[in-house]
Motif scaffolding. Structure first.
Motif, mmCIF file in Angstrom:
data_model
loop_
_atom_site.group_PDB
_atom_site.id
_atom_site.type_symbol
_atom_site.label_atom_id
_atom_site.label_comp_id
_atom_site.label_asym_id
_atom_site.label_seq_id
_atom_site.Cartn_x
_atom_site.Cartn_y
_atom_site.Cartn_z
ATOM 1 N N GLU A 131 -21.269 2.906 -5.662
ATOM 2 C CA GLU A 131 -19.828 2.952 -5.923
ATOM 3 C C GLU A 131 -19.046 3.074 -4.616
ATOM 4 N N LEU A 132 -19.529 3.901 -3.696
ATOM 5 C CA LEU A 132 -18.867 4.044 -2.404
ATOM 6 C C LEU A 132 -18.956 2.744 -1.607
ATOM 7 N N TYR A 133 -20.110 2.090 -1.655
ATOM 8 C CA TYR A 133 -20.285 0.854 -0.895
ATOM 9 C C TYR A 133 -19.442 -0.276 -1.490
ATOM 10 N N LYS A 134 -19.287 -0.304 -2.813
ATOM 11 C CA LYS A 134 -18.403 -1.303 -3.406
ATOM 12 C C LYS A 134 -16.965 -1.080 -2.940
ATOM 13 N N MET A 135 -16.547 0.170 -2.879
ATOM 14 C CA MET A 135 -15.213 0.495 -2.396
ATOM 15 C C MET A 135 -15.001 -0.074 -0.995
ATOM 16 N N MET A 136 -15.996 0.105 -0.129
ATOM 17 C CA MET A 136 -15.890 -0.431 1.229
ATOM 18 C C MET A 136 -15.916 -1.958 1.222
ATOM 19 N N ALA A 137 -16.791 -2.541 0.407
ATOM 20 C CA ALA A 137 -16.917 -4.000 0.368
ATOM 21 C C ALA A 137 -15.598 -4.656 -0.005
ATOM 22 N N TYR A 138 -14.886 -4.078 -0.965
ATOM 23 C CA TYR A 138 -13.607 -4.648 -1.385
ATOM 24 C C TYR A 138 -12.601 -4.641 -0.231
ATOM 25 N N LYS A 139 -12.535 -3.529 0.482
ATOM 26 C CA LYS A 139 -11.578 -3.422 1.581
ATOM 27 C C LYS A 139 -11.966 -4.355 2.729
ATOM 28 N N VAL A 156 -6.250 -11.251 -1.256
ATOM 29 C CA VAL A 156 -7.070 -10.181 -1.814
ATOM 30 C C VAL A 156 -6.335 -8.868 -1.646
ATOM 31 N N ILE A 157 -6.330 -8.063 -2.676
ATOM 32 C CA ILE A 157 -5.722 -6.740 -2.588
ATOM 33 C C ILE A 157 -6.673 -5.728 -3.201
ATOM 34 N N THR A 158 -6.827 -4.606 -2.530
ATOM 35 C CA THR A 158 -7.679 -3.518 -3.004
ATOM 36 C C THR A 158 -6.816 -2.284 -3.173
ATOM 37 N N MET A 159 -6.925 -1.637 -4.294
ATOM 38 C CA MET A 159 -6.119 -0.442 -4.528
ATOM 39 C C MET A 159 -6.853 0.504 -5.460
ATOM 40 N N GLN A 160 -6.468 1.763 -5.416
ATOM 41 C CA GLN A 160 -7.084 2.755 -6.281
ATOM 42 C C GLN A 160 -6.179 3.017 -7.476
ATOM 43 N N PHE A 220 -10.381 6.173 2.646
ATOM 44 C CA PHE A 220 -9.865 4.901 2.145
ATOM 45 C C PHE A 220 -8.364 4.786 2.429
ATOM 46 N N ASP A 221 -7.604 5.823 2.124
ATOM 47 C CA ASP A 221 -6.155 5.775 2.309
ATOM 48 C C ASP A 221 -5.775 5.692 3.784
ATOM 49 N N ILE A 222 -6.411 6.515 4.609
ATOM 50 C CA ILE A 222 -6.071 6.499 6.038
ATOM 51 C C ILE A 222 -6.450 5.152 6.654
ATOM 52 N N ALA A 223 -7.628 4.623 6.274
ATOM 53 C CA ALA A 223 -8.036 3.308 6.770
ATOM 54 C C ALA A 223 -7.024 2.248 6.347
ATOM 55 N N SER A 224 -6.540 2.341 5.110
ATOM 56 C CA SER A 224 -5.541 1.380 4.624
ATOM 57 C C SER A 224 -4.278 1.431 5.477
ATOM 58 N N TRP A 225 -3.867 2.627 5.870
ATOM 59 C CA TRP A 225 -2.687 2.772 6.725
ATOM 60 C C TRP A 225 -2.893 2.046 8.055
ATOM 61 N N PHE A 226 -4.081 2.202 8.637
ATOM 62 C CA PHE A 226 -4.359 1.554 9.921
ATOM 63 C C PHE A 226 -4.491 0.039 9.764
ATOM 64 N N PHE A 260 0.833 -1.196 0.000
ATOM 65 C CA PHE A 260 0.000 0.000 0.000
ATOM 66 C C PHE A 260 0.871 1.251 0.000
ATOM 67 N N LYS A 261 0.516 2.186 -0.844
ATOM 68 C CA LYS A 261 1.207 3.475 -0.823
ATOM 69 C C LYS A 261 0.263 4.542 -1.363
ATOM 70 N N SER A 262 0.396 5.722 -0.823
ATOM 71 C CA SER A 262 -0.385 6.859 -1.290
ATOM 72 C C SER A 262 0.489 8.096 -1.197
#
Length: 975
Positions: free
Chosen positions: A746-754, A955-959, A715-721, A678-680
């Motif tokens: 679209e927002l809920y899919k983003m959450m579902a993936y993570k 599983v990996i989720t990324m933007q 999304f990014d801050i949650a990924s860091w945690f 993960f990187k942002s």
């Protein structure tokens, strides 16, 4: 192309005491500045009795030289909903018509594919509405009309006019009909605005201004005498709709509070929008009345946290108040997470919008539900109060003093009407507290009938009654029927799942927007015919003529995908049983993309995604139709015999005996899967490196105001945690995304993936179920929910839901867009059956689909946005790359159909892996839409030994980076 208004207008018309909120146009282009202005506003208000009809006509001018897209939001109060919507089509206003919500969304998106955009107004969760406005033509004007009826409370009409900029053209007219007393203006936008008596008991006030910025809201007080009654009749054939308004003197008796109260304080992100000062003032009034009591505090967002018990003596609650004044508002809302205390009753302060969990609470004691939020789920709060024996308090419409009085006393209620055979369908039928006014609506066949109102402190115990004679004489032209329908719908909405079919039917009949009915405007009469939608009156004659003569073919839906799936299953079995022998020597080099040589050849242009989309869709459709035709033409006996042979295969430990891998599985080592770190590089991430979790959270809070509406920030801050193994904190931050917008798949899919990536499966199930609820027209919605159920070990439900994906009907546009998804569905159905057959009932599954086909490599990518083109690239140890231009490799790898327009998914499978390293990449062509969601989010599922022994999944989720970025590294593994 006409203007497309996907209208989910957020209305909020509050009392004068509440904060005014007005229509706001947000332009999605970051450099648009102040290009779009509200150039004209016309408001017409008509009040008859206690019914007010408001019609707002707004013109928006785009002063730029380019097409822009915006979102129009403006807030309706409790019990009020939109009943009229129109927009300009070719210079004339066209009225919308009611349509079932899912059909309206399907129609809207189908027409979008033809680059002709309709207008759609829909309701989201709670009493909230929102809008997409596209296109706003360069140097052009678009006009929107919104109308609604409301039943006035407290004898007041309020219209907020809190505009920050002057309006070039402003018109306001208010008419009060048949008023015995002159209306009083408690607030007015301009000193010249005043009522005048025009004739009899009719009063009118109006102004026209240019370049005008209103100084105040419009608040009209309608004086009423105590104990007076009013009635209105509206003729409907041989019957009448009636409305009775009574203004009885308020009666009450002291109420005894329990000695131990549970206080549940909603600390989700949306709590920042509540009027917490008003809530604390109400709490002060309650404690001041009781003086000595114990309060147990629970903080509620995506989880429930007990926060201490406070003993209050002589009204001193300073310690509790300090805690409440310093709480951090963060995360989504899960009302079902609330846990009971050993208390006598509860106070719940919340907007009632359960964005990240089920809305039901099991507290087993009276719950008094209090909201001060501009957007709230009134039905949910009312239901929680009614079911538990508590009260519902809306601080948007009540002062703190009135709310405290209502809570501190047992107030007299309207508990029903005396039985009368002349009356039917009378609402409300549930007890309603008296607050100086009460109204009922119903249907009668006798215009001279009387209605007897029954009052009491509790159901069944009548304390007094009042008889009202229905008004005789000329029936009113006021829309009493819609007030009646709103009352009936509001009562049924409290138990929505039980009544949703009846609500849908009623809302379509009366043109009322509800959570399952929308208002839609189409451009031409041909579109109304094609999509089988009854048009407005102006087009009805031509519509009937075209339908009668059958001059236009109606839109035909693809009934299901089952036959395509059977054909695809046959192809997959043939592929699986084929022996692949890749050359031992030689390296494969990248295949060039198609090119177009322009001019003298110095400029080489890559083929466009649009061209590739058209070619792939046409080829896939032709191939599938040919295969289906061949399959259907096959002799029935041959197909049945083939199905029987498949069903008779003996299954041993979840793997078909005919397909057991000949490798010695006990000697195989688990394949390690490497994924991109993960990187942002976003500015808000600076300062997190090396920070402790506590310091990192404070950094997040310090940055939040600047990025409060940016999904990627959370999304990014949650990924860091998550990377720091702080899953609870990560989940709270991630769930905040649910609070950013209403019903945004679209927002809920983003959450579902993570959530899937981090194995938070119960939350994944809730989120994907909501997506399916909002978008039942997409096969991906069923698939995502089914796979979440499988993650949660609900195997039978998962199988049934996944199989149902093949049995739904879809629009032809959706079927073409998602052509080839059957390959992925079949693979996943057989994965479930192979691993969990002993736990499953396969009676409903078509036997022709069943075949255990374990593979050593499977990679699937999914993405969260429509109109997006992302490619999956797999490069094997020999250097051969499998992708849309090379969908079959020498080693036997195959990639599914190239999805260029929808949500995907795309899948790579390989039965027998070569020794060496495999790399997984994506190629992001781009997207043809701009939304608040931000960059496209991709989820990749990487499997080794899929559906076989020692299966491994990562599983990996990324933007995604900017469009056109090739070779984005996702992961790798080696055999």
């Amino acid at each position: 192309m006409i203007s497309a208004f996907r209208l989910t207008c957020l209305f909020l018309f509050t009392t004068a005491a509440a904060m005014a909120q007005m229509p706001v146009m947000k332009i999605k282009s970051p450099d648009a500045g102040q290009s779009v202005i509200l150039s004209s506003l016309k408001v017409d208000v008509q009040v008859t009795g206690n019914i007010a009809t408001t019609v707002m006509t707004m013109q928006f001018r785009n002063n730029s030289n380019r097409v822009l897209e915006g979102e129009l939001t403006f807030p309706l109060p409790e019990g009020v909903t939109v009943s009229r919507y129109a927009l300009d089509i070719n210079g004339r206003m066209r009225e919308a018509v009611p349509v079932e919500k899912a059909k309206a969304t399907e129609t809207f998106e189908s027409i979008e594919q033809r680059r002709v955009d309709p207008g759609l107004l829909e309701k989201t969760e709670g009493n909230n509405f929102r809008t997409r406005v596209y296109p706003l033509p360069p140097n052009g004007i678009r006009t929107i009309l919104i109308g609604y009826e409301e039943e006035l409370k407290g004898q007041r009409y309020h219209l907020p006019l809190d505009y920050k900029e002057s309006i070039p053209s402003f018109d306001l007219k208010a008419t009060v009909w048949e008023s015995l007393a002159k209306p009083e203006l408690e607030e007015k936008p301009d000193g010249s605005f005043a009522f005048r008596n025009t004739s009899g008991h009719t009063y009118i006030a109006d102004i026209h201004k240019t370049n005008f910025q209103p100084g105040n809201a419009l608040t009209i007080h309608l004086p009423k005498q105590a104990d007076m009654v009013e009635s209105l009749l509206q003729k409907a054939g041989s019957s009448y709709y009636f409305l009775v308004n009574a203004y009885p003197k308020a009666q009450s008796r002291p109420r005894n509070w329990g000695n131990h109260i549970g206080l549940i304080w909603d600390v989700s992100l949306s709590g920042l929008k509540r009027d917490t000062k008003k809530e604390l003032a109400l709490l002060d009034e309650i404690i001041g009345e009781k003086q000595n009591l114990t309060i147990s505090l629970g903080l509620l967002n995506n989880r429930f946290t007990p926060a201490g018990t406070f003993t209050i003596t002589k009204g001193d609650w300073s310690a509790l108040k300090k805690v409440l004044e310093n709480v951090v508002y963060d995360g989504g809302t899960n009302l079902s997470a609330a846990r009971p205390f050993a208390v006598d009753e509860y106070l719940l302060f919340s907007d009632g919008l359960s964005s990240f969990g089920a809305p039901d609470m099991k507290l087993f004691k009276p719950v008094h539900c209090i909201t001060s939020a501009p957007r709230a789920d009134y039905s949910n709060l009312k239901l929680a109060a009614a079911q538990s024996g508590g009260q519902f308090i809306n601080l948007q419409t009540l002062s703190v003093k009135n709310a405290a009085e209502q809570l501190n006393k047992e107030v007299l209620h309207l508990i029903g009407i005396r039985q009368n055979s002349a009356l039917r369908e009378v609402y409300p039928s549930l007890p309603v507290p008296l607050d100086g006014h009460v109204s009922i609506a119903g249907i009668t066949d006798d215009a001279a009938a009387s209605v007897t109102l029954l009052y009491g402190y509790r159901p069944g115990a009548v304390a007094s009654e009042q008889t009202v004679q229905l008004k005789t004489g000329e029936p009113t032209m006021v829309n009493v029927h819609r007030i009646w329908a709103q009352k009936k719908i509001a009562e049924m909405d409290v138990r929505y799942e039980q009544h949703k079919e009846e609500i849908s039917q009623l809302s379509r009949q009366f043109g009322i927007v509800t959570r399952n009915t929308s208002l839609i405007v189409l451009e031409t009469v041909h579109d109304y015919v094609r999509y089988d939608i009854a048009p407005p009156a102006e087009l009805r004659e031509e519509y009937d003529r075209l339908v009668k003569q059958q001059l236009i073919a109606k839109e035909t839906k693809v009934n299901d995908l089952l036959q395509k799936a059977v054909t695809m299953a046959t192809e997959l079995k043939s592929w699986w049983n084929q022996a692949f022998k890749p050359a031992k020597s030689g390296k494969h080099f990248p295949h060039p993309d198609s090119v177009v040589i322009v001019g003298n050849g110095n400029h080489v242009m890559r083929e466009t995604a649009q061209l590739r989309r058209q070619q792939n869709a046409a080829a896939a459709e032709m191939k599938m139709e040919e295969s289906v035709a061949a399959s259907v033409a096959a002799p029935r006996a041959e197909r049945e015999a083939s199905a029987d042979r498949l069903a008779d295969q003996v299954m041993i430990r979840g793997v078909a005996s005919g397909y057991i891998n000949t490798d010695k599985t006990k000697d195989r080592q688990k394949v390690a899967i490497e994924t991109a770190a993960f990187k942002s590089d976003q500015v808000y991430m600076k300062g997190l490196e090396g920070a402790t979790p506590a310091a990192a959270y404070q950094h997040y809070l310090s940055q939040r105001d600047a990025y409060s509406t940016t999904p990627r920030f959370y999304f990014d801050i949650a990924s860091w945690f998550y990377e720091a193994n702080r899953k609870d904190t990560a989940l709270t931050i991630l769930s905040s995304i649910a609070e950013l917008d209403q019903e945004n798949a679209e927002l809920y899919k983003m959450m579902a993936y993570k959530l899937k990536e981090n194995k938070q499966y119960e939350e994944e199930i809730f989120v994907t179920r909501k997506i399916l609820e909002w978008r039942p027209m997409d096969p991906q919605s069923y698939r995502d929910y089914a796979l979440a159920l499988e993650d949660g070990c609900y195997y039978q439900q998962a199988l049934d839901t996944l199989y149902s994906t093949l049995l739904q009907s879809y629009t032809r546009e959706a079927s073409q867009r998602d052509a080839g998804i059957e390959e992925i569905i079949i693979t996943e159905i057989n994965h479930l059956i192979t691993l969990h057959k002993r736990r499953l009932n396969l009676a409903k599954i078509d036997k022709r689909l069943i075949a255990s086909m374990p593979v050593e490599v499977r990679v699937v990518i999914n993405w969260n946005k429509k109109n997006t083109d992302i490619d999956l690239w797999i490069t094997d140890p020999s250097g051969e790359k499998c992708f849309y231009s090379n969908p079959r490799t020498e080693a036997g790898g195959r990639i599914s159909n190239d999805f260029t327009d929808g949500y995907g998914p795309e899948q790579f499978i390989l039965k027998k892996a070569l020794k060496g390293r495999y790399t997984i990449e994506t190629n992001f062509f781009g997207e043809s839409q701009v939304t608040i969601t931000g960059p496209t989010t991709v989820m990749a599922e990487i499997y080794t030994r899929y559906a076989g022994g020692e299966e491994n999944r990562k599983v990996i989720t990324m933007q995604m980076p900017a469009a056109g970025k090739e070779g984005v590294f996702i992961g790798a593994f080696s055999f």
